[in-house]
Design an enzyme around this catalytic site. Structure first.
Site, PDB file in Angstrom:
ATOM      1  N   ASP A 102      24.217  39.165 -17.536  1.00  0.00           N
ATOM      2  CA  ASP A 102      22.812  39.298 -17.936  1.00  0.00           C
ATOM      3  C   ASP A 102      22.162  40.584 -17.377  1.00  0.00           C
ATOM      4  O   ASP A 102      21.424  41.437 -18.078  1.00  0.00           O
ATOM      5  CB  ASP A 102      22.050  38.063 -17.574  1.00  0.00           C
ATOM      6  CG  ASP A 102      22.365  37.681 -15.979  1.00  0.00           C
ATOM      7  OD1 ASP A 102      23.057  38.348 -15.418  1.00  0.00           O
ATOM      8  OD2 ASP A 102      21.644  36.642 -15.443  1.00  0.00           O
ATOM      9  N   ASP A 134      21.867  44.563 -11.025  1.00  0.00           N
ATOM     10  CA  ASP A 134      21.249  44.890 -10.016  1.00  0.00           C
ATOM     11  C   ASP A 134      21.645  45.924  -8.883  1.00  0.00           C
ATOM     12  O   ASP A 134      21.788  46.911  -9.064  1.00  0.00           O
ATOM     13  CB  ASP A 134      20.499  43.498  -9.400  1.00  0.00           C
ATOM     14  CG  ASP A 134      19.126  43.567  -8.445  1.00  0.00           C
ATOM     15  OD1 ASP A 134      18.669  44.667  -8.617  1.00  0.00           O
ATOM     16  OD2 ASP A 134      19.148  42.572  -7.785  1.00  0.00           O
ATOM     17  N   THR A 135      22.155  45.058  -7.798  1.00  0.00           N
ATOM     18  CA  THR A 135      22.864  46.031  -6.773  1.00  0.00           C
ATOM     19  C   THR A 135      24.201  46.386  -7.214  1.00  0.00           C
ATOM     20  O   THR A 135      24.638  47.297  -6.606  1.00  0.00           O
ATOM     21  CB  THR A 135      22.877  45.206  -5.338  1.00  0.00           C
ATOM     22  OG1 THR A 135      23.745  44.189  -5.506  1.00  0.00           O
ATOM     23  CG2 THR A 135      21.525  44.559  -4.944  1.00  0.00           C
ATOM     24  N   LYS A 185      19.030  47.280 -13.628  1.00  0.00           N
ATOM     25  CA  LYS A 185      18.034  47.827 -12.869  1.00  0.00           C
ATOM     26  C   LYS A 185      18.573  48.867 -11.878  1.00  0.00           C
ATOM     27  O   LYS A 185      18.948  48.528 -10.686  1.00  0.00           O
ATOM     28  CB  LYS A 185      17.491  46.697 -11.946  1.00  0.00           C
ATOM     29  CG  LYS A 185      16.435  45.845 -12.378  1.00  0.00           C
ATOM     30  CD  LYS A 185      15.878  45.166 -11.428  1.00  0.00           C
ATOM     31  CE  LYS A 185      16.336  43.888 -11.168  1.00  0.00           C
ATOM     32  NZ  LYS A 185      15.655  42.920 -10.354  1.00  0.00           N
ATOM     33  N   PHE A 231      11.424  41.782 -11.039  1.00  0.00           N
ATOM     34  CA  PHE A 231      12.221  40.660 -11.011  1.00  0.00           C
ATOM     35  C   PHE A 231      11.933  39.852 -12.382  1.00  0.00           C
ATOM     36  O   PHE A 231      10.761  39.796 -12.540  1.00  0.00           O
ATOM     37  CB  PHE A 231      11.870  39.712  -9.884  1.00  0.00           C
ATOM     38  CG  PHE A 231      12.993  38.512  -9.753  1.00  0.00           C
ATOM     39  CD1 PHE A 231      14.170  39.078  -9.081  1.00  0.00           C
ATOM     40  CD2 PHE A 231      12.999  37.327 -10.406  1.00  0.00           C
ATOM     41  CE1 PHE A 231      15.229  37.919  -8.780  1.00  0.00           C
ATOM     42  CE2 PHE A 231      13.821  36.497 -10.378  1.00  0.00           C
ATOM     43  CZ  PHE A 231      15.095  36.758  -9.543  1.00  0.00           C
TER      44      PHE A 231
END
Ligand code: IMP
Ligand code: MG
Length: 174
Positions: free
Chosen positions: A96, A99-100, A127, A148
């Protein structure tokens, strides 16, 4: 918790998935790819992608630990593994959001040990501003700002997966 604002509408998501499916169909023609969805967040994206692909393929799921609330704990483990051998298979991990990059990094290393013929990543959202580990995303839907987001399968503490749009949570002041 703040209020919700629409970041990506159902319509925008749908046309992006059609584009991704077009590219994937060309790249995976006659390869009977194995799509591995990462539970739970990717379940709606994977379902829509499979229907848009409309070609022979197989589906598996893995489940990773970590993520309590808003922040990754940084300790990621594979808690539910694939149920089928990957040797000589063309594997496409469906995620999905990256992120990190910690979850994907751990998962790719884990899957790589199973000797797939190829191992690529398709992510709906990226992101990049929060990346801690470099990961290469072979097929990407949208780059998004450091917000978020929830909806379209993504949750905040198990809530909001059902939202048809991808929404950001406006942080409250203070
Ligand atoms: P990473 O290991 O930090 O790249 O985290 C990836 C996972 O964290 C995703 O698969 C999501 O489950 C979750 N995650 C990261 N950012 C968000 C977000 O904005 N909303 C909901 N889940 C998120
Ligand atoms: Mg996830």
């Amino acid at each position: 918790m703040g209020s919700l604002g629409v970041l990506l509408s159902q319509g925008q998501i749908k046309s992006k998935i059609a584009e991704l499916a077009q590219t994937l169909r060309e790249d995976y023609q006659d390869k009977n790819p194995l799509l591995i969805g990462i539970l739970k967040g990717s379940f709606i994206f994977l379902s829509d992608l499979v229907r848009a692909l409309d070609m022979p393929l197989e589906v598996e799921f893995v489940r990773l630990s970590s993520y309590v609330g808003w922040e990754s704990s940084g300790l990621v483990e594979v808690v539910q593994d694939v149920q089928t051998p990957l040797k000589n298979r063309h594997v496409l991990v469906v995620e999905d959001i990256i992120d990190t990059g910690l979850s994907l990094d751990i998962l790719l290393k884990h899957l790589h040990r199973k000797s797939p013929a190829s191992l690529k990543v398709c992510a709906l959202l990226d992101k990049p501003s929060r990346r801690k580990l470099p990961v290469s995303i072979d097929y990407l839907g949208f780059i998004i700002p450091d917000e978020f987001v929830v909806g379209y399968g993504l949750d905040c503490e198990e809530k909001f997966r059902w939202l048809p749009n991808i929404c950001y949570i406006e942080k409250e002041d203070g």
